[in-house]
Design an enzyme around this catalytic site. Structure first.
Site, PDB file in Angstrom:
ATOM      1  N   TYR A  25       0.869  -1.183   0.000  1.00 43.60           N
ATOM      2  CA  TYR A  25       0.000   0.000   0.000  1.00 43.60           C
ATOM      3  C   TYR A  25       0.896   1.219   0.000  1.00 43.60           C
ATOM      4  O   TYR A  25       1.905   1.265   0.711  1.00 43.60           O
ATOM      5  CB  TYR A  25      -0.882   0.004   1.260  1.00 43.60           C
TER       6      TYR A  25
ATOM      7  N   GLU B 287      -3.404   7.667  -4.111  1.00 50.27           N
ATOM      8  CA  GLU B 287      -3.287   6.364  -3.450  1.00 50.27           C
ATOM      9  C   GLU B 287      -3.032   5.261  -4.465  1.00 50.27           C
ATOM     10  O   GLU B 287      -3.734   5.168  -5.471  1.00 50.27           O
ATOM     11  CB  GLU B 287      -4.585   6.072  -2.682  1.00 50.27           C
TER      12      GLU B 287
END
Ligand code: GDP
Ligand code: MN
Length: 413
Positions: free
Chosen positions: A134, A222
């Site tokens: 992530y 993101e």
């Protein structure tokens, strides 16, 4: 402002950031076509079909028929928002899954139960993934600096990681005067357990991504998952970009990226009149002047036992016309069961507001209880106008009085 994954990836590609080879399609037959021709010519044997909606959680999301609500199936398997196809006739499968998805709705944990209609898909090459991570960049308001966050728990919702394994999130703040430094990128990559060629690629990736975040005026970028491939490449498998609305004036080119299908119809309508309107999921519509008072009013509604149906700031220079439009937009939300108008007349005169409300209630059928509190400049005149109108409003002169009326109304709903 939000954009689609395929648009975000196109932007990243321009910064030299590795993203999988892929094409956006608006037509199921193109999924088969592209896989059969372009992908085959490049020797691509795994294809990933990804629904393009402004919401995450697509991988686990279920596609269902827009009319019958029944889950869609292909070859006896439920169709999801993201499908990796690696066996059999992949072009044929890509076509059938795209056909089952096209025009139907995708329900994910982020879309709410009503889901979102899939109008476009991204057909991408499937990669040989060694690890999923992530990564995101966003503004940390507490310290007024951008922060870059990474986690070894790729593909998972970061909120979940933050709750159950906060120690697995590593953060590095970017000093505005220094910018993002390669030693910081190295620190992040090392925290992910990367070494050698993979670490080198990660450093390069992170530096380019921060540059993109800055230059594109993002408020959030993101990449989840960010992947390490079997051949040590670092690739953005997913990309979510939010642009800072306050910087949109610097990017007239972003207009083309806007997808009105993905936005709230009422919010689009409100933006035509420069109204600050955000739809929420409660039942008490509120119309207020000034963002601070709007926030306080929403608290008052909550305290009275109701739930605000929207945030609506008509601004300090509201004309009767503007008020009328705001009123109409607020009331066209079917979930509004009561209305609370809370105006403090400073620059905006209360009599004008009153006239706007009356003008608007002639255009729309006011079938729900409406509580009005007008205070400040020309408040007395305003109350007279409202009383003379013969329309049914409940007027409170102080906030406490109005709040009590809101409570009584909510209790009676
Ligand atoms: P989201 O669920 O909306 O965030 O969609 P993502 O783009 O993150 O995709 C969901 C999941 O699909 C990822 O976490 C991956 O596990 C998987 N996935 C996506 N693309 C590929 C790919 O090229 N190869 C493989 N093996 N899995 C993929
Ligand atoms: Mn994702």
């Amino acid at each position: 402002m939000n954009i689609h994954e395929f648009q975000a990836k196109e932007l990243l590609r321009k910064y030299g950031i590795p993203v999988p080879f892929g094409k956006m399609i608006a037509n199921a037959s193109d999924a088969g076509e592209i896989t059969h021709n372009e992908f085959a010519a490049k020797g691509i044997t795994t294809v990933v079909l990804k629904s393009q909606i402004h919401a995450g959680g697509r991988g686990k999301g279920v596609v269902s028929d827009v009319h019958t609500n029944l889950p869609m199936e292909v070859d006896g398997k439920q169709v999801r928002g993201v499908t990796v196809i690696r066996e059999g006739n992949i072009a044929d499968k890509a076509y059938h899954i795209a056909k089952a998805t096209q025009g139907n709705k995708l329900v994910t944990i982020q879309t709410g139960a009503e889901g979102k209609i899939v109008r476009r898909m991204l057909v991408e090459e499937g990669l040989n993934i060694a690890r999923e991570f992530y990564l995101s960049i966003l503004l940390d308001r507490q310290v007024s600096k951008n922060v870059i966050m990474v986690s070894t728990e790729g593909g998972m919702e970061i909120e979940e990681v933050a709750e159950h394994h906060p120690e697995k999130i590593v953060r590095v703040h970017i000093e505005p005067k220094m910018g993002f430094r390669s030693f910081q990128a190295r620190e992040l990559g090392t925290a992910l357990g990367l070494t050698g060629e993979a670490l080198k690629n990660f450093i390069d990736f992170a530096i380019k991504l921060v540059k993109a975040y800055d230059e594109l005026d993002c408020s959030m970028l993101e990449v989840n998952p960010l992947v390490l491939t079997a051949d040590n490449r670092i690739v953005a498998l997913d990309a979510k970009v939010n642009f800072d609305d306050n910087a949109l004036y610097r990017h007239p080119e972003y207009k083309e990226l806007r997808d009105l299908d993905e936005e709230e119809a009422l919010e689009i309508e409100a933006s035509k009149y420069d109204l600050n309107y955000i739809k929420l999921d409660g039942n008490v519509g509120c119309m207020v002047n000034g963002a601070g008072l709007a926030m306080a009013t929403m608290d008052v509604i909550q305290l009275a036992g109701g739930k605000p149906a929207n945030f609506l700031d008509v601004g300090g220079t509201a004309t009767a016309d503007r008020i009328a439009n705001a009123f109409r937009i607020m009331l066209s939300d079917k979930s509004v069961k009561a209305v609370f108008i809370n105006i403090f007349g400073g620059i905006v005169r209360c009599d004008r507001v009153a006239n706007g409300i009356i003008q608007a209630s002639k255009q729309v059928d006011l079938t729900v209880p409406c509580i009005i509190r007008l205070d400040g400049t020309n408040a007395i005149e305003a109350r007279e106008i409202l009383e003379k109108s013969g329309l049914k409003f409940s007027v409170g002169s102080t906030l406490q009085e109005a709040a009590a009326k809101v409570k009584a109304t909510v209790d009676a709903l």
